[in-house]
Design an enzyme around this catalytic site. Structure first.
Site, mmCIF file in Angstrom:
data_model
loop_
_atom_site.group_PDB
_atom_site.id
_atom_site.type_symbol
_atom_site.label_atom_id
_atom_site.label_comp_id
_atom_site.label_asym_id
_atom_site.label_seq_id
_atom_site.Cartn_x
_atom_site.Cartn_y
_atom_site.Cartn_z
ATOM 1 C CG HIS A 1 4.200 1.343 -3.016
ATOM 2 N ND1 HIS A 1 4.241 0.448 -1.977
ATOM 3 C CD2 HIS A 1 2.909 1.745 -3.091
ATOM 4 C CE1 HIS A 1 3.046 0.327 -1.450
ATOM 5 N NE2 HIS A 1 2.205 1.089 -2.111
HETATM 6 P P1 TYD Z 1 -0.271 4.328 -0.881
HETATM 7 O O1 TYD Z 1 0.281 3.401 0.147
HETATM 8 O O2 TYD Z 1 0.658 4.832 -1.938
HETATM 9 O O3 TYD Z 1 -1.544 3.675 -1.584
HETATM 10 P P2 TYD Z 1 -1.688 2.412 -2.555
HETATM 11 O O4 TYD Z 1 -0.473 1.556 -2.425
HETATM 12 O O5 TYD Z 1 -2.917 1.742 -2.075
HETATM 13 O O6 TYD Z 1 -1.881 2.920 -3.953
HETATM 14 O O7 TYD Z 1 -0.942 5.551 -0.117
HETATM 15 C C1 TYD Z 1 -1.701 6.516 -0.804
HETATM 16 C C2 TYD Z 1 -1.646 7.806 -0.015
HETATM 17 O O8 TYD Z 1 -2.226 7.632 1.279
HETATM 18 C C3 TYD Z 1 -0.246 8.334 0.199
HETATM 19 O O9 TYD Z 1 -0.267 9.731 0.008
HETATM 20 C C4 TYD Z 1 0.060 8.056 1.635
HETATM 21 C C5 TYD Z 1 -1.297 7.982 2.301
HETATM 22 N N1 TYD Z 1 -1.339 6.969 3.374
HETATM 23 C C6 TYD Z 1 -1.275 7.380 4.686
HETATM 24 O O10 TYD Z 1 -1.201 8.587 5.007
HETATM 25 N N2 TYD Z 1 -1.314 6.434 5.680
HETATM 26 C C7 TYD Z 1 -1.395 5.107 5.399
HETATM 27 O O11 TYD Z 1 -1.409 4.262 6.328
HETATM 28 C C8 TYD Z 1 -1.454 4.690 4.025
HETATM 29 C C9 TYD Z 1 -1.544 3.240 3.647
HETATM 30 C C10 TYD Z 1 -1.413 5.666 3.044
#
Ligand code: TYD
Length: 140
Positions: free
Chosen positions: A57
Protein backbone atom coordinates in the site's frame (compact mmCIF):
# COMPACT_ATOMS: atom_id res chain seq x y z
CA UNK A 1 -5.11 15.07 -5.35
CA UNK A 2 -1.41 14.44 -4.79
CA UNK A 3 0.01 17.83 -3.86
CA UNK A 4 3.31 16.53 -2.50
CA UNK A 5 4.79 14.93 -5.67
CA UNK A 6 7.33 12.82 -3.85
CA UNK A 7 9.73 10.26 -5.29
CA UNK A 8 11.98 7.45 -4.10
CA UNK A 9 14.94 9.81 -3.84
CA UNK A 10 13.09 11.53 -0.97
CA UNK A 11 13.33 8.27 1.00
CA UNK A 12 16.62 7.39 2.63
CA UNK A 13 18.29 5.40 5.35
CA UNK A 14 19.37 7.54 8.28
CA UNK A 15 21.68 6.76 11.17
CA UNK A 16 20.05 6.97 14.59
CA UNK A 17 21.66 8.03 17.83
CA UNK A 18 23.47 5.06 19.33
CA UNK A 19 25.02 4.75 22.78
CA UNK A 20 27.61 1.99 22.72
CA UNK A 21 27.95 -0.13 25.81
CA UNK A 22 29.71 -3.50 26.18
CA UNK A 23 26.67 -4.55 28.20
CA UNK A 24 24.31 -3.67 25.33
CA UNK A 25 23.67 -0.67 23.10
CA UNK A 26 20.88 1.89 23.24
CA UNK A 27 19.33 3.68 20.27
CA UNK A 28 17.19 6.74 20.89
CA UNK A 29 14.55 8.27 18.64
CA UNK A 30 12.82 11.41 19.83
CA UNK A 31 11.12 14.50 18.43
CA UNK A 32 14.25 16.62 18.39
CA UNK A 33 14.10 17.87 14.80
CA UNK A 34 16.37 15.14 13.43
CA UNK A 35 13.46 13.34 11.79
CA UNK A 36 11.49 14.94 8.93
CA UNK A 37 8.30 14.54 11.02
CA UNK A 38 7.09 14.40 14.59
CA UNK A 39 6.22 10.94 15.87
CA UNK A 40 2.56 10.40 16.84
CA UNK A 41 2.32 6.60 16.67
CA UNK A 42 4.59 3.61 17.12
CA UNK A 43 3.78 0.06 16.12
CA UNK A 44 5.76 -3.05 15.37
CA UNK A 45 5.39 -6.21 13.36
CA UNK A 46 6.59 -9.43 14.92
CA UNK A 47 5.96 -13.20 14.71
CA UNK A 48 6.00 -12.77 10.93
CA UNK A 49 5.94 -16.27 9.37
CA UNK A 50 8.57 -17.20 6.79
CA UNK A 51 7.62 -16.08 3.29
CA UNK A 52 5.03 -13.55 4.47
CA UNK A 53 4.77 -10.21 2.69
CA UNK A 54 3.51 -7.07 4.40
CA UNK A 55 2.72 -3.59 3.18
CA UNK A 56 1.31 -3.53 -0.32
CA UNK A 57 0.00 0.00 0.00
CA UNK A 58 0.89 3.69 -0.08
CA UNK A 59 -0.04 6.58 2.17
CA UNK A 60 -1.31 10.00 1.14
CA UNK A 61 0.10 12.02 4.06
CA UNK A 62 1.83 9.64 6.43
CA UNK A 63 5.59 9.77 6.96
CA UNK A 64 7.22 6.72 8.50
CA UNK A 65 10.56 5.63 9.87
CA UNK A 66 11.09 1.87 9.63
CA UNK A 67 13.70 0.16 11.79
CA UNK A 68 14.77 -3.49 11.95
CA UNK A 69 14.73 -3.58 15.76
CA UNK A 70 15.67 -7.25 15.50
CA UNK A 71 16.58 -9.49 12.57
CA UNK A 72 16.24 -8.30 8.99
CA UNK A 73 13.81 -7.67 6.14
CA UNK A 74 13.68 -5.84 2.82
CA UNK A 75 11.52 -2.81 2.06
CA UNK A 76 10.71 -2.43 -1.64
CA UNK A 77 9.73 1.14 -2.53
CA UNK A 78 7.99 2.16 -5.75
CA UNK A 79 7.19 5.75 -6.76
CA UNK A 80 5.43 4.74 -9.98
CA UNK A 81 8.55 5.34 -12.07
CA UNK A 82 11.33 3.67 -10.13
CA UNK A 83 11.69 0.82 -7.62
CA UNK A 84 14.37 0.49 -4.98
CA UNK A 85 14.98 -2.19 -2.36
CA UNK A 86 16.35 -1.27 1.06
CA UNK A 87 17.68 -4.10 3.21
CA UNK A 88 17.31 -3.27 6.88
CA UNK A 89 19.27 -5.26 9.44
CA UNK A 90 20.72 -2.83 11.98
CA UNK A 91 18.70 -1.35 14.87
CA UNK A 92 20.65 1.92 14.73
CA UNK A 93 19.54 2.73 11.17
CA UNK A 94 16.07 3.54 9.89
CA UNK A 95 14.42 4.05 6.52
CA UNK A 96 12.41 7.26 6.12
CA UNK A 97 9.42 6.78 3.81
CA UNK A 98 7.67 9.93 2.66
CA UNK A 99 4.00 10.05 1.57
CA UNK A 100 3.03 8.93 -1.93
CA UNK A 101 5.32 5.89 -2.10
CA UNK A 102 4.14 2.30 -2.60
CA UNK A 103 5.88 -0.12 -0.23
CA UNK A 104 6.18 -3.85 0.25
CA UNK A 105 8.03 -5.48 3.13
CA UNK A 106 9.47 -8.92 2.32
CA UNK A 107 12.17 -11.45 3.24
CA UNK A 108 11.62 -11.31 6.98
CA UNK A 109 14.23 -13.26 8.91
CA UNK A 110 13.13 -15.51 11.73
CA UNK A 111 12.39 -13.40 14.82
CA UNK A 112 12.47 -10.10 12.90
CA UNK A 113 10.86 -7.07 14.52
CA UNK A 114 9.81 -4.28 12.15
CA UNK A 115 9.48 -1.14 14.26
CA UNK A 116 7.53 1.69 12.64
CA UNK A 117 7.36 5.29 13.85
CA UNK A 118 4.64 7.26 12.12
CA UNK A 119 3.69 10.91 11.76
CA UNK A 120 -0.05 10.40 12.30
CA UNK A 121 -2.43 8.17 14.17
CA UNK A 122 -4.00 5.29 12.26
CA UNK A 123 -6.40 6.47 9.56
CA UNK A 124 -7.65 3.99 6.96
CA UNK A 125 -8.59 6.93 4.68
CA UNK A 126 -4.88 7.74 4.36
CA UNK A 127 -4.18 4.33 2.75
CA UNK A 128 -4.12 3.56 -0.97
CA UNK A 129 -4.37 -0.22 -1.07
CA UNK A 130 -4.70 -0.83 -4.80
CA UNK A 131 -1.68 -0.32 -7.07
CA UNK A 132 -3.78 0.94 -9.99
CA UNK A 133 -5.36 3.51 -7.66
CA UNK A 134 -1.85 4.46 -6.52
CA UNK A 135 -0.67 5.08 -10.10
CA UNK A 136 -3.80 7.13 -10.71
CA UNK A 137 -3.28 9.10 -7.47
CA UNK A 138 0.34 10.07 -8.20
CA UNK A 139 -0.47 11.09 -11.77
CA UNK A 140 -2.81 13.87 -10.59
P1 TYD B 1 -1.48 -2.61 7.59
O1 TYD B 1 -0.98 -1.22 7.80
O2 TYD B 1 -2.17 -2.91 6.29
O3 TYD B 1 -0.30 -3.66 7.80
P2 TYD B 1 1.03 -3.94 6.96
O4 TYD B 1 1.32 -2.76 6.09
O5 TYD B 1 2.06 -4.16 8.00
O6 TYD B 1 0.82 -5.19 6.16
O7 TYD B 1 -2.43 -2.97 8.81
C1 TYD B 1 -2.93 -4.28 8.99
C2 TYD B 1 -4.23 -4.18 9.76
O8 TYD B 1 -4.01 -3.62 11.05
C3 TYD B 1 -5.28 -3.33 9.08
O9 TYD B 1 -6.53 -3.99 9.21
C4 TYD B 1 -5.33 -2.07 9.88
C5 TYD B 1 -4.82 -2.46 11.24
N1 TYD B 1 -4.01 -1.39 11.87
C6 TYD B 1 -4.58 -0.62 12.86
O10 TYD B 1 -5.75 -0.80 13.26
N2 TYD B 1 -3.83 0.37 13.44
C7 TYD B 1 -2.55 0.62 13.04
O11 TYD B 1 -1.89 1.54 13.58
C8 TYD B 1 -1.97 -0.19 12.01
C9 TYD B 1 -0.57 0.03 11.53
C10 TYD B 1 -2.75 -1.19 11.44
Amino acid sequence: MNDLKTCIDDCNVIGLTKIHNPAGNITIIQNDGNLPFNVKRIYYLYDVPGGAERGGHAHKELYQLIVAASGSFDVVLDDGKKKNTFSLNRPSFGLVIVPGIWREVVNFSSGAICLVLASHKYDEDDYIRNHEDFLDYISK
